[in-house]
Design a protein around this motif. Structure first.
Motif, PDB file in Angstrom:
ATOM      1  N   MET A   1       0.855  -1.187   0.000  1.00 51.94           N
ATOM      2  CA  MET A   1       0.000   0.000   0.000  1.00 51.94           C
ATOM      3  C   MET A   1       0.894   1.241   0.000  1.00 51.94           C
ATOM      4  O   MET A   1       1.938   1.260   0.622  1.00 51.94           O
ATOM      5  N   SER A   2       0.450   2.247  -0.698  1.00 52.17           N
ATOM      6  CA  SER A   2       1.218   3.482  -0.765  1.00 52.17           C
ATOM      7  C   SER A   2       1.094   4.270   0.535  1.00 52.17           C
ATOM      8  O   SER A   2       0.297   3.950   1.407  1.00 52.17           O
ATOM      9  N   ALA A   3       1.883   5.317   0.610  1.00 51.80           N
ATOM     10  CA  ALA A   3       1.878   6.166   1.801  1.00 51.80           C
ATOM     11  C   ALA A   3       0.502   6.795   1.996  1.00 51.80           C
ATOM     12  O   ALA A   3      -0.193   7.121   1.042  1.00 51.80           O
ATOM     13  N   VAL A   4       0.128   6.932   3.242  1.00 56.08           N
ATOM     14  CA  VAL A   4      -1.162   7.504   3.595  1.00 56.08           C
ATOM     15  C   VAL A   4      -0.949   8.540   4.691  1.00 56.08           C
ATOM     16  O   VAL A   4      -0.138   8.341   5.593  1.00 56.08           O
ATOM     17  N   ARG A   5      -1.696   9.615   4.601  1.00 52.35           N
ATOM     18  CA  ARG A   5      -1.731  10.610   5.676  1.00 52.35           C
ATOM     19  C   ARG A   5      -3.000  10.321   6.474  1.00 52.35           C
ATOM     20  O   ARG A   5      -4.109  10.350   5.924  1.00 52.35           O
ATOM     21  N   ILE A   6      -2.828  10.052   7.756  1.00 53.22           N
ATOM     22  CA  ILE A   6      -3.954   9.788   8.642  1.00 53.22           C
ATOM     23  C   ILE A   6      -4.099  11.000   9.551  1.00 53.22           C
ATOM     24  O   ILE A   6      -3.170  11.344  10.274  1.00 53.22           O
ATOM     25  N   GLU A   7      -5.243  11.644   9.474  1.00 51.56           N
ATOM     26  CA  GLU A   7      -5.455  12.876  10.236  1.00 51.56           C
ATOM     27  C   GLU A   7      -6.663  12.735  11.154  1.00 51.56           C
ATOM     28  O   GLU A   7      -7.674  12.152  10.781  1.00 51.56           O
ATOM     29  N   THR A  25       2.444   7.850   6.885  1.00 51.73           N
ATOM     30  CA  THR A  25       2.923   6.472   6.985  1.00 51.73           C
ATOM     31  C   THR A  25       4.113   6.188   6.083  1.00 51.73           C
ATOM     32  O   THR A  25       4.727   5.130   6.209  1.00 51.73           O
ATOM     33  N   ASP A  26       4.453   7.093   5.191  1.00 51.93           N
ATOM     34  CA  ASP A  26       5.566   6.887   4.267  1.00 51.93           C
ATOM     35  C   ASP A  26       6.859   6.618   5.030  1.00 51.93           C
ATOM     36  O   ASP A  26       7.276   7.415   5.871  1.00 51.93           O
ATOM     37  N   GLY A  27       7.479   5.482   4.746  1.00 55.24           N
ATOM     38  CA  GLY A  27       8.763   5.151   5.348  1.00 55.24           C
ATOM     39  C   GLY A  27       8.692   4.572   6.747  1.00 55.24           C
ATOM     40  O   GLY A  27       9.718   4.241   7.330  1.00 55.24           O
ATOM     41  N   GLU A  33       0.441  -1.649   9.837  1.00 59.19           N
ATOM     42  CA  GLU A  33      -0.402  -1.637  11.042  1.00 59.19           C
ATOM     43  C   GLU A  33      -1.281  -0.380  11.063  1.00 59.19           C
ATOM     44  O   GLU A  33      -2.471  -0.452  11.374  1.00 59.19           O
ATOM     45  N   TRP A  34      -0.694   0.769  10.740  1.00 58.32           N
ATOM     46  CA  TRP A  34      -1.454   2.019  10.685  1.00 58.32           C
ATOM     47  C   TRP A  34      -2.556   1.936   9.631  1.00 58.32           C
ATOM     48  O   TRP A  34      -3.689   2.344   9.871  1.00 58.32           O
ATOM     49  N   HIS A  35      -2.216   1.411   8.447  1.00 60.06           N
ATOM     50  CA  HIS A  35      -3.196   1.306   7.368  1.00 60.06           C
ATOM     51  C   HIS A  35      -4.361   0.416   7.781  1.00 60.06           C
ATOM     52  O   HIS A  35      -5.529   0.766   7.534  1.00 60.06           O
ATOM     53  N   ALA A  36      -4.060  -0.721   8.376  1.00 63.88           N
ATOM     54  CA  ALA A  36      -5.115  -1.654   8.798  1.00 63.88           C
ATOM     55  C   ALA A  36      -6.012  -1.029   9.859  1.00 63.88           C
ATOM     56  O   ALA A  36      -7.243  -1.165   9.806  1.00 63.88           O
TER      57      ALA A  36
END
Length: 92
Positions: A1-7, A25-27, A33-36
């Motif tokens: 999955m690509s990088a995601v900004r979670i706000e 989440t990039d890098g 875990e964050w994406h899930a």
């Protein structure tokens, strides 16, 4: 999955203040875990009749991967509460 900004945006409460924080989440080695967690949190619909929340409760906006959802106290699921807590603690 690509990088995601979670706000997360938390507003209201007794003091009526707004707090914002975001995690990129990039890098990150824990990005999956964050994406899930974000996927599970955003998949849960607010329960019927939960529209306005409770007096002096918080209202939450959670955004990730182009999706945004809104909830109010005390109607957060366990995943939503965990995501809010983690983003506000670790985010900028």
């Amino acid at each position: 999955m690509s990088a995601v900004r979670i706000e997360v945006v938390r507003s209201g409460g007794f003091a009526g203040r707004t707090r914002r924080a975001a995690v990129e989440t990039d890098g990150r080695p824990d990005a999956p875990e964050w994406h899930a967690l974000a996927d599970r949190a955003l998949a849960a619909a607010p329960p019927p009749g939960s529209g306005g929340g409770v007096p002096d409760g918080f209202h939450y906006g959670i955004s990730a991967g182009g999706r945004t959802a809104h909830w109010a106290d005390p109607y957060l699921t366990e995943e939503q509460a965990e995501l809010v807590e983690r983003v506000l603690a670790e985010g900028r």
